[in-house]
Design a protein around this motif. Structure first.
Motif, PDB file in Angstrom:
ATOM      1  N   GLY A  19      24.061  97.327 -68.661  1.00 31.02           N
ATOM      2  CA  GLY A  19      24.712  98.137 -67.639  1.00 31.02           C
ATOM      3  C   GLY A  19      25.355  99.383 -68.203  1.00 31.02           C
ATOM      4  O   GLY A  19      25.281 100.465 -67.605  1.00 31.02           O
ATOM      5  N   GLU A  20      25.987  99.255 -69.356  1.00 35.49           N
ATOM      6  CA  GLU A  20      26.616 100.409 -69.998  1.00 35.49           C
ATOM      7  C   GLU A  20      25.588 101.475 -70.341  1.00 35.49           C
ATOM      8  O   GLU A  20      25.790 102.676 -70.093  1.00 35.49           O
ATOM      9  CB  GLU A  20      27.335  99.945 -71.263  1.00 35.49           C
ATOM     10  CG  GLU A  20      28.013 101.039 -72.041  1.00 35.49           C
ATOM     11  CD  GLU A  20      28.637 100.535 -73.334  1.00 35.49           C
ATOM     12  OE1 GLU A  20      28.928 101.375 -74.220  1.00 35.49           O
ATOM     13  OE2 GLU A  20      28.823  99.307 -73.466  1.00 35.49           O
ATOM     14  N   MET A  21      24.462 101.053 -70.890  1.00 35.87           N
ATOM     15  CA  MET A  21      23.412 101.992 -71.270  1.00 35.87           C
ATOM     16  C   MET A  21      22.780 102.634 -70.044  1.00 35.87           C
ATOM     17  O   MET A  21      22.550 103.851 -70.002  1.00 35.87           O
ATOM     18  CB  MET A  21      22.362 101.268 -72.108  1.00 35.87           C
ATOM     19  CG  MET A  21      22.899 100.751 -73.438  1.00 35.87           C
ATOM     20  SD  MET A  21      21.847  99.481 -74.200  1.00 35.87           S
ATOM     21  CE  MET A  21      20.450 100.464 -74.714  1.00 35.87           C
ATOM     22  N   LEU A  22      22.512 101.824 -69.011  1.00 36.51           N
ATOM     23  CA  LEU A  22      21.894 102.342 -67.799  1.00 36.51           C
ATOM     24  C   LEU A  22      22.829 103.298 -67.067  1.00 36.51           C
ATOM     25  O   LEU A  22      22.394 104.316 -66.507  1.00 36.51           O
ATOM     26  CB  LEU A  22      21.496 101.178 -66.887  1.00 36.51           C
ATOM     27  CG  LEU A  22      20.492 101.465 -65.772  1.00 36.51           C
ATOM     28  CD1 LEU A  22      19.147 101.907 -66.337  1.00 36.51           C
ATOM     29  CD2 LEU A  22      20.312 100.228 -64.883  1.00 36.51           C
ATOM     30  N   SER A  23      24.115 103.000 -67.098  1.00 36.97           N
ATOM     31  CA  SER A  23      25.109 103.864 -66.456  1.00 36.97           C
ATOM     32  C   SER A  23      25.126 105.243 -67.097  1.00 36.97           C
ATOM     33  O   SER A  23      25.182 106.277 -66.409  1.00 36.97           O
ATOM     34  CB  SER A  23      26.496 103.215 -66.549  1.00 36.97           C
ATOM     35  OG  SER A  23      27.477 104.041 -65.962  1.00 36.97           O
ATOM     36  N   GLU A  24      25.061 105.298 -68.425  1.00 40.60           N
ATOM     37  CA  GLU A  24      25.034 106.579 -69.127  1.00 40.60           C
ATOM     38  C   GLU A  24      23.779 107.364 -68.784  1.00 40.60           C
ATOM     39  O   GLU A  24      23.819 108.595 -68.628  1.00 40.60           O
ATOM     40  CB  GLU A  24      25.129 106.345 -70.629  1.00 40.60           C
ATOM     41  CG  GLU A  24      26.475 105.801 -71.086  1.00 40.60           C
ATOM     42  CD  GLU A  24      26.525 105.504 -72.568  1.00 40.60           C
ATOM     43  OE1 GLU A  24      25.498 105.720 -73.244  1.00 40.60           O
ATOM     44  OE2 GLU A  24      27.581 105.057 -73.045  1.00 40.60           O
ATOM     45  N   MET A  25      22.657 106.673 -68.653  1.00 42.46           N
ATOM     46  CA  MET A  25      21.407 107.342 -68.302  1.00 42.46           C
ATOM     47  C   MET A  25      21.477 107.938 -66.899  1.00 42.46           C
ATOM     48  O   MET A  25      21.030 109.066 -66.657  1.00 42.46           O
ATOM     49  CB  MET A  25      20.244 106.353 -68.411  1.00 42.46           C
ATOM     50  CG  MET A  25      19.988 105.863 -69.839  1.00 42.46           C
ATOM     51  SD  MET A  25      18.835 104.475 -69.917  1.00 42.46           S
ATOM     52  CE  MET A  25      17.266 105.340 -69.615  1.00 42.46           C
ATOM     53  N   LEU A  26      22.064 107.194 -65.954  1.00 42.05           N
ATOM     54  CA  LEU A  26      22.228 107.708 -64.589  1.00 42.05           C
ATOM     55  C   LEU A  26      23.144 108.933 -64.570  1.00 42.05           C
ATOM     56  O   LEU A  26      22.882 109.903 -63.852  1.00 42.05           O
ATOM     57  CB  LEU A  26      22.806 106.623 -63.682  1.00 42.05           C
ATOM     58  CG  LEU A  26      21.857 105.621 -63.052  1.00 42.05           C
ATOM     59  CD1 LEU A  26      22.647 104.577 -62.274  1.00 42.05           C
ATOM     60  CD2 LEU A  26      20.859 106.300 -62.128  1.00 42.05           C
ATOM     61  N   ASP A  27      24.212 108.878 -65.343  1.00 41.77           N
ATOM     62  CA  ASP A  27      25.157 109.985 -65.400  1.00 41.77           C
ATOM     63  C   ASP A  27      24.461 111.264 -65.833  1.00 41.77           C
ATOM     64  O   ASP A  27      24.653 112.335 -65.240  1.00 41.77           O
ATOM     65  CB  ASP A  27      26.285 109.635 -66.366  1.00 41.77           C
ATOM     66  CG  ASP A  27      27.382 110.688 -66.410  1.00 41.77           C
ATOM     67  OD1 ASP A  27      27.441 111.532 -65.496  1.00 41.77           O
ATOM     68  OD2 ASP A  27      28.177 110.669 -67.361  1.00 41.77           O
ATOM     69  N   VAL A  28      23.617 111.168 -66.858  1.00 41.11           N
ATOM     70  CA  VAL A  28      22.905 112.342 -67.369  1.00 41.11           C
ATOM     71  C   VAL A  28      21.964 112.920 -66.313  1.00 41.11           C
ATOM     72  O   VAL A  28      21.757 114.134 -66.244  1.00 41.11           O
ATOM     73  CB  VAL A  28      22.128 111.989 -68.649  1.00 41.11           C
ATOM     74  CG1 VAL A  28      21.259 113.149 -69.099  1.00 41.11           C
ATOM     75  CG2 VAL A  28      23.092 111.598 -69.765  1.00 41.11           C
ATOM     76  N   MET A  29      21.406 112.071 -65.464  1.00 46.59           N
ATOM     77  CA  MET A  29      20.470 112.519 -64.434  1.00 46.59           C
ATOM     78  C   MET A  29      21.153 113.000 -63.153  1.00 46.59           C
ATOM     79  O   MET A  29      20.497 113.292 -62.159  1.00 46.59           O
ATOM     80  CB  MET A  29      19.490 111.392 -64.083  1.00 46.59           C
ATOM     81  CG  MET A  29      18.425 111.117 -65.127  1.00 46.59           C
ATOM     82  SD  MET A  29      17.209 112.472 -65.308  1.00 46.59           S
ATOM     83  CE  MET A  29      17.933 113.408 -66.652  1.00 46.59           C
ATOM     84  N   CYS A  30      22.469 113.114 -63.187  1.00 51.94           N
ATOM     85  CA  CYS A  30      23.217 113.558 -62.002  1.00 51.94           C
ATOM     86  C   CYS A  30      22.730 114.916 -61.498  1.00 51.94           C
ATOM     87  O   CYS A  30      22.626 115.140 -60.294  1.00 51.94           O
ATOM     88  CB  CYS A  30      24.707 113.622 -62.330  1.00 51.94           C
ATOM     89  SG  CYS A  30      25.754 114.120 -60.954  1.00 51.94           S
ATOM     90  N   GLY A  31      22.406 115.822 -62.412  1.00 45.55           N
ATOM     91  CA  GLY A  31      21.973 117.160 -62.018  1.00 45.55           C
ATOM     92  C   GLY A  31      20.665 117.177 -61.262  1.00 45.55           C
ATOM     93  O   GLY A  31      20.386 118.118 -60.524  1.00 45.55           O
ATOM     94  N   ARG A  32      19.855 116.151 -61.428  1.00 44.49           N
ATOM     95  CA  ARG A  32      18.578 116.086 -60.721  1.00 44.49           C
ATOM     96  C   ARG A  32      18.716 115.457 -59.335  1.00 44.49           C
ATOM     97  O   ARG A  32      17.773 115.520 -58.540  1.00 44.49           O
ATOM     98  CB  ARG A  32      17.564 115.285 -61.535  1.00 44.49           C
ATOM     99  CG  ARG A  32      17.124 115.954 -62.822  1.00 44.49           C
ATOM    100  CD  ARG A  32      15.906 115.256 -63.412  1.00 44.49           C
ATOM    101  NE  ARG A  32      14.763 115.333 -62.507  1.00 44.49           N
ATOM    102  CZ  ARG A  32      13.893 116.345 -62.458  1.00 44.49           C
ATOM    103  NH1 ARG A  32      14.045 117.374 -63.272  1.00 44.49           N
ATOM    104  NH2 ARG A  32      12.878 116.333 -61.607  1.00 44.49           N
TER     105      ARG A  32
END
Length: 295
Positions: A19-32
């Motif tokens: 969950g921690e890793m997936l959360s960081e990945m989602l955060d980075v994709m916020c701009g898209r």
């Protein structure tokens, strides 16, 4: 636009950090995709039990549903969502009971899958449901920039139309209306106007007809018109498919510990060992699939 992320763990020691890793990945994709987000996590399951992920308005008393459903049902609340666990043999009864309750909908079901989605910035959605605290073997997520339907929770991804199965999609389908009519004649009832829900239902129906996930994705190359990148989660793993033109960005990375997917490399940049990972762009019209039973 829209952003997709996916993470499949080979190394069991990383499962508490999924969950921690997936959360960081989602955060980075916020701009898209800043208008809504969602994710599905495949965590612990119990043989003979099914998890129903429910959604209602903020502040809804989900605990009251334990008595409504009965049969030893238990519920865990997470903001506007909750996970109701019942005996698999009692799933139909549980769904019938829930259908009598106004304002509660079932957004996903499976032995291991839990699915959450809401309107808002992806990082806020992840925090709202405490994604960083979740563990599991794999998960997928989506950040949405709505272009063809309203910004609503219903329109957010993932879409789940099969047991322990869900789909996230970046792109647009040109023949989803005709395909919707075909699926409706087969008994499917669409909940939204989103073409991604139709793609999910198409794949689910093909699998109900006896096709494997890989075969169902291969079939979609013939039956789905448009441009798309799909990431499909199942109980045992996840699959990736880009259309024959592959006009939507996509990148994958693989190490001895995991396989990861992102709409852009920056979604993968924070993963452990990424500097020595095999990194590549998935080929057009090629099905990729990783299975935890084979890992």
């Amino acid at each position: 636009m829209c952003g997709i992320v996916g993470l499949f763990l080979k190394d069991k020691s990383l499962e508490p950090k999924l969950g921690e890793m997936l959360s960081e990945m989602l955060d980075v994709m916020c701009g898209r995709g800043p208008d809504s987000a969602g994710f599905a996590v495949y965590g612990a399951g119990e043989k003979g039990k099914v998890k129903l992920t429910l959604r209602a308005v903020e502040g809804y008393d989900f605990k009251a549903l334990e008595k409504v459903v009965g049969n030893g049902a238990s519920i865990v609340e997470r903001s506007t969502h909750a996970v109701l666990t019942v005996d698999a043999a009692k799933e139909a009864e549980a769904r019938a009971a829930l259908a009598t309750v106004e304002g509660v909908s079932v957004v996903g079901a499976g032995e291991r899958m839990e699915l959450y989605k809401e309107v808002g910035l992806p990082i806020d959605v992840a925090r709202r449901f405490k994604l960083e605290q979740m563990s599991g073997t794999h998960g997928i997520g989506h950040t949405r920039m709505a272009t063809e339907s309203a910004v609503t929770t219903n329109g957010a991804h993932p879409f789940s139309t099969g047991t322990d199965q869900c789909l996230v999609h970046n792109g647009s389908l040109s023949n989803h209306r005709g395909l919707r009519r075909v699926l409706e004649r087969q008994g499917f009832k669409a909940e939204t106007d989103n073409d991604s829900e139709i793609a999910a239902a198409y794949i689910s129906q093909r699998m109900k007809d006896g096709r494997s996930l890989g075969e169902a994705l291969e079939d979609s190359l013939d039956d789905l018109d448009g441009f798309y990148t799909f990431v499909v989660g199942t109980e045992t793993g996840f699959g990736v498919l880009r259309d024959p033109i592959a006009c939507k960005p996509a990148v994958m990375a693989e190490t001895d510990q995991y396989v990861a997917f992102g709409s852009e490399y920056r979604a993968l940049a924070g993963l452990p060992g990424i500097e020595t990972a095999k990194v590549w762009e998935p080929e057009p019209a090629k099905v990729y699939f990783w299975d935890r039973k084979a890992a």
